[in-house]
Design a protein around this motif. Structure first.
Motif, mmCIF file in Angstrom:
data_model
loop_
_atom_site.group_PDB
_atom_site.id
_atom_site.type_symbol
_atom_site.label_atom_id
_atom_site.label_comp_id
_atom_site.label_asym_id
_atom_site.label_seq_id
_atom_site.Cartn_x
_atom_site.Cartn_y
_atom_site.Cartn_z
ATOM 1 N N THR A 1 5.501 -0.478 -2.654
ATOM 2 C CA THR A 1 5.645 -1.653 -2.200
ATOM 3 C C THR A 1 5.331 -2.618 -3.179
ATOM 4 O OG1 THR A 1 4.633 -0.339 -0.150
ATOM 5 C CG2 THR A 1 4.881 -3.049 -0.111
ATOM 6 N N ILE A 2 4.217 -2.061 -3.725
ATOM 7 C CA ILE A 2 3.711 -3.450 -4.602
ATOM 8 C C ILE A 2 4.820 -2.980 -6.457
ATOM 9 C CG2 ILE A 2 1.910 -4.045 -6.838
ATOM 10 C CD1 ILE A 2 -0.398 -2.037 -4.849
ATOM 11 N N ALA A 3 4.655 -1.682 -6.274
ATOM 12 C CA ALA A 3 5.915 -2.417 -7.553
ATOM 13 C C ALA A 3 7.682 -2.849 -7.276
ATOM 14 C CB ALA A 3 5.905 -1.054 -8.612
ATOM 15 N N GLY A 4 7.934 -2.804 -5.910
ATOM 16 C CA GLY A 4 8.476 -2.500 -5.120
ATOM 17 C C GLY A 4 9.231 -4.517 -4.646
ATOM 18 N N GLY A 5 7.702 -4.737 -4.932
ATOM 19 C CA GLY A 5 7.318 -5.848 -3.738
ATOM 20 C C GLY A 5 7.970 -7.023 -5.578
ATOM 21 N N ALA A 6 7.225 -6.326 -6.646
ATOM 22 C CA ALA A 6 7.116 -7.256 -7.646
ATOM 23 C C ALA A 6 7.863 -7.591 -8.536
ATOM 24 C CB ALA A 6 5.889 -7.140 -9.244
ATOM 25 N N LEU A 7 8.964 -6.188 -8.521
ATOM 26 C CA LEU A 7 10.333 -6.555 -8.530
ATOM 27 C C LEU A 7 11.172 -7.386 -7.510
ATOM 28 C CD1 LEU A 7 11.893 -4.936 -10.879
ATOM 29 C CD2 LEU A 7 12.344 -3.193 -9.698
ATOM 30 N N TYR A 8 11.388 -7.695 -6.407
ATOM 31 C CA TYR A 8 12.303 -8.676 -6.099
ATOM 32 C C TYR A 8 11.418 -9.732 -6.284
ATOM 33 C CZ TYR A 8 13.622 -10.153 -1.417
ATOM 34 O OH TYR A 8 14.627 -11.139 -1.084
ATOM 35 N N VAL A 9 9.991 -9.916 -5.970
ATOM 36 C CA VAL A 9 9.917 -11.408 -6.199
ATOM 37 C C VAL A 9 10.715 -11.806 -7.438
ATOM 38 C CG1 VAL A 9 7.723 -12.782 -7.317
ATOM 39 C CG2 VAL A 9 7.988 -11.076 -4.967
ATOM 40 N N ALA A 10 10.895 -10.972 -8.776
ATOM 41 C CA ALA A 10 11.350 -10.939 -10.236
ATOM 42 C C ALA A 10 13.147 -11.491 -9.584
ATOM 43 C CB ALA A 10 11.145 -10.529 -11.046
ATOM 44 N N TYR A 11 13.399 -11.051 -8.880
ATOM 45 C CA TYR A 11 14.712 -10.926 -8.962
ATOM 46 C C TYR A 11 15.536 -12.047 -8.202
ATOM 47 C CZ TYR A 11 18.995 -9.830 -6.533
ATOM 48 O OH TYR A 11 20.632 -10.805 -6.088
ATOM 49 N N SER B 1 3.840 -0.491 -15.675
ATOM 50 C CA SER B 1 2.373 0.125 -16.173
ATOM 51 C C SER B 1 0.736 1.093 -15.715
ATOM 52 C CB SER B 1 1.895 -0.593 -17.366
ATOM 53 O OG SER B 1 0.401 0.115 -18.031
ATOM 54 N N VAL B 2 0.440 -0.961 -14.780
ATOM 55 C CA VAL B 2 -1.214 -0.484 -14.543
ATOM 56 C C VAL B 2 -0.576 0.414 -12.830
ATOM 57 C CG1 VAL B 2 -2.229 -1.629 -12.567
ATOM 58 C CG2 VAL B 2 -1.844 -2.638 -14.573
ATOM 59 N N VAL B 3 1.015 0.840 -12.582
ATOM 60 C CA VAL B 3 0.742 0.722 -11.010
ATOM 61 C C VAL B 3 1.125 2.963 -10.432
ATOM 62 C CG1 VAL B 3 2.214 1.482 -8.917
ATOM 63 C CG2 VAL B 3 1.063 -0.910 -9.741
ATOM 64 N N PHE B 4 2.500 2.579 -12.251
ATOM 65 C CA PHE B 4 2.566 4.061 -12.275
ATOM 66 C C PHE B 4 2.791 4.982 -13.021
ATOM 67 C CE2 PHE B 4 4.996 4.129 -8.419
ATOM 68 C CZ PHE B 4 5.831 2.853 -8.162
#
Lengths: 111, 76
Positions: A16-26, B32-35
């Motif tokens: 969720t965190i990583a996907g959220g960051a990616l979505y915000v960037a997009y 890098s931090v998360v995964f």
């Protein structure tokens, strides 16, 4: 039961965190074309002072006033390039003139 | 293309490169931090992706031979 759910929950949170960051960037146009990218910089510049003001009010201390720099490197760059190249192109002529002047001066001294 | 247009394109290129590099760096740090247990390589990967995207955008912008020039004023 709880032992099996926890790793799955951890993984789900990370995704969720990583996907959220990616979505915000997009979504904010960071990953789009050239024009979008330069618009984002403009928006960020415009949004930066109010954000700083809000944070200052929240924390309740006065930041020293940002000194106004009257010199914009972006505008000076073109004239800088222009003057450097003109100096380089007229360099040999100027060196020749100075050499002649120096030689003339020495000749006058030797007279 | 005219000198003014070229200047504008190069300015846009620079701004876009900064944005893409920053975004790549940010996303690389997040991943890098998360995964990946705070290893360095995702950050480098993100920077590389950002640089690649910026390069491609600049290339497309400067090599736009088939776009119709939009500086023709419409007769009102």
């Amino acid at each position: 039961m709880a032992g099996k759910i926890l790793p799955v929950l951890k993984l789900a949170t990370k995704v969720t965190i990583a996907g959220g960051a990616l979505y915000v960037a997009y979504d904010s146009g960071l990953l789009g074309g050239s024009e979008q990218g330069s618009k984002v910089i403009g928006k960020a510049k415009a949004a930066f002072p109010p954000a700083v003001d809000e944070w200052v009010k929240y924390f309740g201390f006065e930041l020293p006033a940002f000194p106004k720099i009257g010199f914009a490197p972006v505008e000076a760059w073109n004239s800088g390039v222009h003057s450097s190249i003109s100096a380089l192109s007229s360099g040999p002529t100027a060196v020749g003139d100075y050499t002649n002047q120096g030689l003339q001066y020495l000749k006058d001294l030797a007279k | 293309m005219s000198e003014k247009e070229l200047g504008k394109k190069l300015d846009r290129c620079l701004a876009d490169s900064a944005v893409k590099l920053g975004a790549g760096l940010g996303l690389g740090i997040v991943f890098s931090v998360v995964f990946f247990k705070r290893h360095t390589w995702p950050v480098a990967f993100g920077l590389g992706m950002g640089l690649g995207m910026a390069y491609t955008n600049c290339q497309n912008d400067l090599r736009a031979p088939y776009l119709i020039q939009r500086n023709i004023k419409m007769a009102s």
